[in-house]
Structure formats: C-alpha cells, structure tokens
Scaffold this motif. Sequence first.
Motif, short mmCIF file in Angstrom:
data_model
loop_
_atom_site.label_atom_id
_atom_site.label_comp_id
_atom_site.label_asym_id
_atom_site.label_seq_id
_atom_site.Cartn_x
_atom_site.Cartn_y
_atom_site.Cartn_z
N ALA A 107 198.08 38.51 15.73
CA ALA A 107 196.72 37.98 15.84
C ALA A 107 196.05 37.74 14.49
CB ALA A 107 195.86 38.93 16.68
N SER A 108 196.28 38.62 13.53
CA SER A 108 195.64 38.49 12.22
C SER A 108 196.50 37.59 11.33
CB SER A 108 195.48 39.87 11.58
OG SER A 108 194.82 39.76 10.33
N ARG A 109 195.93 36.46 10.91
CA ARG A 109 196.72 35.44 10.21
C ARG A 109 196.04 34.97 8.92
NH1 ARG A 109 199.43 31.85 15.12
NH2 ARG A 109 199.97 33.65 16.42
N ASP A 134 192.21 32.29 13.41
CA ASP A 134 191.06 32.09 14.30
C ASP A 134 190.09 33.27 14.29
OD1 ASP A 134 192.69 33.92 15.68
OD2 ASP A 134 192.07 33.16 17.64
N GLY A 135 190.16 34.11 13.25
CA GLY A 135 189.22 35.21 13.15
C GLY A 135 189.90 36.50 12.77
N PHE A 136 189.10 37.50 12.41
CA PHE A 136 189.69 38.76 11.98
C PHE A 136 189.95 39.68 13.17
CE2 PHE A 136 185.11 39.95 11.63
CZ PHE A 136 185.10 41.22 12.21
N VAL A 137 190.75 40.71 12.91
CA VAL A 137 191.03 41.76 13.88
C VAL A 137 190.35 43.03 13.39
CG1 VAL A 137 192.83 43.19 14.92
CG2 VAL A 137 193.23 40.74 14.57
N HIS A 138 189.52 43.61 14.23
CA HIS A 138 188.79 44.83 13.86
C HIS A 138 189.79 45.98 13.66
CE1 HIS A 138 185.50 47.41 13.29
NE2 HIS A 138 185.20 47.71 14.54
N GLY A 168 196.85 41.19 7.46
CA GLY A 168 197.80 40.71 8.45
C GLY A 168 198.48 41.86 9.17
N ASN A 169 198.70 42.96 8.45
CA ASN A 169 199.34 44.14 9.04
C ASN A 169 198.36 45.11 9.69
OD1 ASN A 169 200.59 43.38 6.23
ND2 ASN A 169 202.32 44.19 7.40
N LEU A 170 197.17 45.21 9.10
CA LEU A 170 196.26 46.30 9.46
C LEU A 170 195.05 45.87 10.28
CD1 LEU A 170 196.08 47.97 5.91
CD2 LEU A 170 197.61 48.58 7.80
N GLY A 171 194.72 44.59 10.25
CA GLY A 171 193.40 44.19 10.69
C GLY A 171 192.41 44.49 9.58
N HIS A 172 191.15 44.33 9.90
CA HIS A 172 190.08 44.50 8.90
C HIS A 172 189.48 45.90 9.05
CE1 HIS A 172 186.90 43.94 6.23
NE2 HIS A 172 186.32 42.85 6.71
N LEU A 173 189.73 46.76 8.07
CA LEU A 173 189.28 48.15 8.13
C LEU A 173 187.84 48.33 7.64
CD1 LEU A 173 192.47 50.09 6.97
CD2 LEU A 173 191.96 48.97 9.14
#
Length: 448
Positions: free
Chosen positions: A239-241, A248-252, A360-365
């Motif tokens: 999902a995180s690209r 298409d957006g960040f991953v929490h 890309g690996n972690l999402g946005h911390l």
Amino acid sequence: MHQPTPPHGRPVEVTRATKRRVVITGLGAITPLGVGVPDLWNGLVEGRSGVRPLEGAEFDGQPVRIAGTVPEDPAGLLPRPQARRMSRASQFAVIASREAWRDAGFAASGTVESGIDPSRVGVSVGTIIGGAPVLVDGDRRLRDKGPRGVSPLTAPMTVPSQPAAQIAIDLRVTGEARTVVSACASGTEAIGQAIDRIRDGHLDLVLAGGTEAAITPSVMASFAAMRALSTRNDEPERASRPFAKDRDGFVHGEGAGLLVLEAEEHALARGAHIYCEAAGWGLSADAHHLAAPDPSGDGIVLALRRALADSGSVPGDVVHVSAHATATVDGDLAEATAVRRILDERGAPSPEVPVTAVKGNLGHLQGAAGAVAAVVAALTLDRGHIPPTIGCDDPDDACGLDVVRHVPRPLPPAGDVVLCNSFGFGGHNAVLALRRDRSDRAEEGEAA
C-alpha cells in the motif's frame, strides 16, 4: 568534558570555534518490522513490509483498515506495574531507549550504575498526539461506567511529555527531559535540539528521538476524510508507495526510535563505538497551508540549506538522502523538487545521489518517523550500504530522483553526508545532516 560554570551559576558562553562535535553511539527501535534494531535493519534490507490489516470491531466500517502496527504488545516487554502507568507511546519510548542505552555500552539499570553523572545526561523526545489511546479508553470508560470508572492516571498518561519523563525515570536521567511537538517533524527536531545541547556544552549525552502510538478509530477516520491515506485495504504490504507513479496516500503507523548522542571526547574517553557524526540540522516553516505542502519546495530547500550550513557542508558532500516521502502525491513531488534543487548545485557532471524512503516498509510513524529514519541512516553510514525502497516499482518520472529499489546498494565512496528529511502538517520542515566517521582513528582501525 564538563562545561565550566562561573560563580554566578550561568554556563560560560561557548563560541562557534569551540563547539563540540557530536557523535551517535547507541541505537534503539521498536517498529512494525519488530522489536529492536536488528529486526528493523534486516526487514529493510530484505524488503519486508510491516503494514497489516487492522483488527478489532472499532475499525469495522472504516474506509481504511490497514496500518503499520508493532507486531508485539509493548506492555508485555515491561514489568506489569511499570507498563500499566504508561501510555503505549511511552512504552515504545522506554523499550527503544533501553536498547539504545545498552547499545551505547551502558549498564541497563541506568546512569548511576553506568558511572555517569545523571545531571550531564538529557532526554529529548518528539511526539504528536502522545497518549491518544489513553484518551479513547478514558472516554469509553466514562460512557460505560461513569466518572468513577475513569483511571486517575488518565490525565498524566495522556500529556505528550510523558514519554520523555518515563525515559528519565527509567534510566534516572536528571539533566533535562524535553518534548518536541512539531507534527511529523517532531522526532527529527528533538534530535536536532539534542545536538545543540551537547555541542554548546550544556550536556554530555542525550537520549533523543521520537515515539508515536495513535492508531485509533477517530485518527484513522480523520486521515481518511482528508483523503491522505492509501485505500489499498486488499494489499496492505504494497500500500505504501513512496515516489511511485501510482502512489495514493500514506499508511498510518506506530513505533519509536531513540539514539544516544554524545560529545565526541566523552565517547572516545570511554572507548565507545561511533556510528557516525551528528553534524548539524536545519529548520524552516512553509507558512503555506494547514496540511498541504508548498508545491514550490522553497521551505524544504531552506531547511536543507540550513542543515548543510550548520554541519559545515556543501551540496557536493551529500552522498545519500533519506527522504520523508510519505507516498502522498503532492508531498513526494514537493520534496523531490526541493532535493533536486539542492543536488543540482553540485555542478555537472556529477553522479546521481541515491535516495531511499523507509515508509514503504513501515508506513508513516508520525512523530517517530524522523527518529527511526535517523537510526537507519546511522546504520547506513556505519555499514556502508543503503536499504531499498519498497513499493516504488514504477518510479514517478516527475520526481526525477535516483531511488534505491529492489536490492540494497553500496554507499558511494565520494561524499560523506547523509541528509534525513522530515516534514509535518502546517509546514514544519526539519533536516538532519549525519556525517560518515572518517577520523584518523577510523582510518587507523581500517589499516590494522
């Protein structure tokens, strides 16, 4: 080396010429890739993702049901009486700080047993929301059980300064315990402030970094309503690209990163392993919009220039960029525009500077993002290779950056500075400049 203090009790002024060098001697992390720095580093090098589906009835019906979650309950890694007095963000912070403290070569029980003056040690932690899950639980208890059902610990556990306080209590640090709240630049700014406190002679050593644990239904719903989150619920690991055409957006996400920053002479005197130099940092403000980045990248450029100037470096010294790169369409493009402007000042012909993005690996911390990225950058300088960016299968040509993809890449031999970028809602820009350790002692060690 302690800074001399005159009779009136105020520190002697330290001029620019006498500022001390600051080095990184300890690393700690708890992230969606696991508990500890080895899990973080190995997961990045192997190209694994820590993004997972969100479980629990409270997330049913949410438009986005994925996040970068820590795979182990932090409360189970601490003594129960201690854990129950901490928010999840504080638990993360204490676990990461303990690892960093041990990695720096100190006794696990704290400053006194390590033979260090606790008044010369500080804590500097960035976070955004702090104890958000505590508030959610308190509100639930109030509705279900009334006022008597709300724990008296709810208020103190909620305030953003609790992670810094809990680290200070755990390791018995009395020098100072600072908290930085500047959106997603919080962890990076906390490290930058620690650099200043050490090189100006106020402290000898600081545990610095960031922590966040704010994956709650209301926060997820809010980010989704902003259309800031990736909606790839069916493929969480992809999902995180960052920097990809189809981002298409960040991953929490959630987690913590803590580093031990230390005056160089203090580290040398005790024979500590030095990962790299924390050479400088820079701040700026976009003054543009509540949430959207300034598309010109001017504010980011200013922060990049200030980090280089503060570290005594020029664009030609940059060997690698650890990008903020949240995988939002506008955010990645604004950052890429700014980074290219700085790198173009190196003059031609110049080799491309490799860029990577750990989100890309972690999402946005969030408040921990910059601190975890700094842990990775320190390891990159120490070990000599750059982890790949996952999720960027088809790079966006408009970004125009040399993104490290698929496999790790050796750190180029020319240049010695890594720039670590962090940018937050409201236009908070913070950049760290870390320098490869190329002192005489390092060269002698390699020759031996």
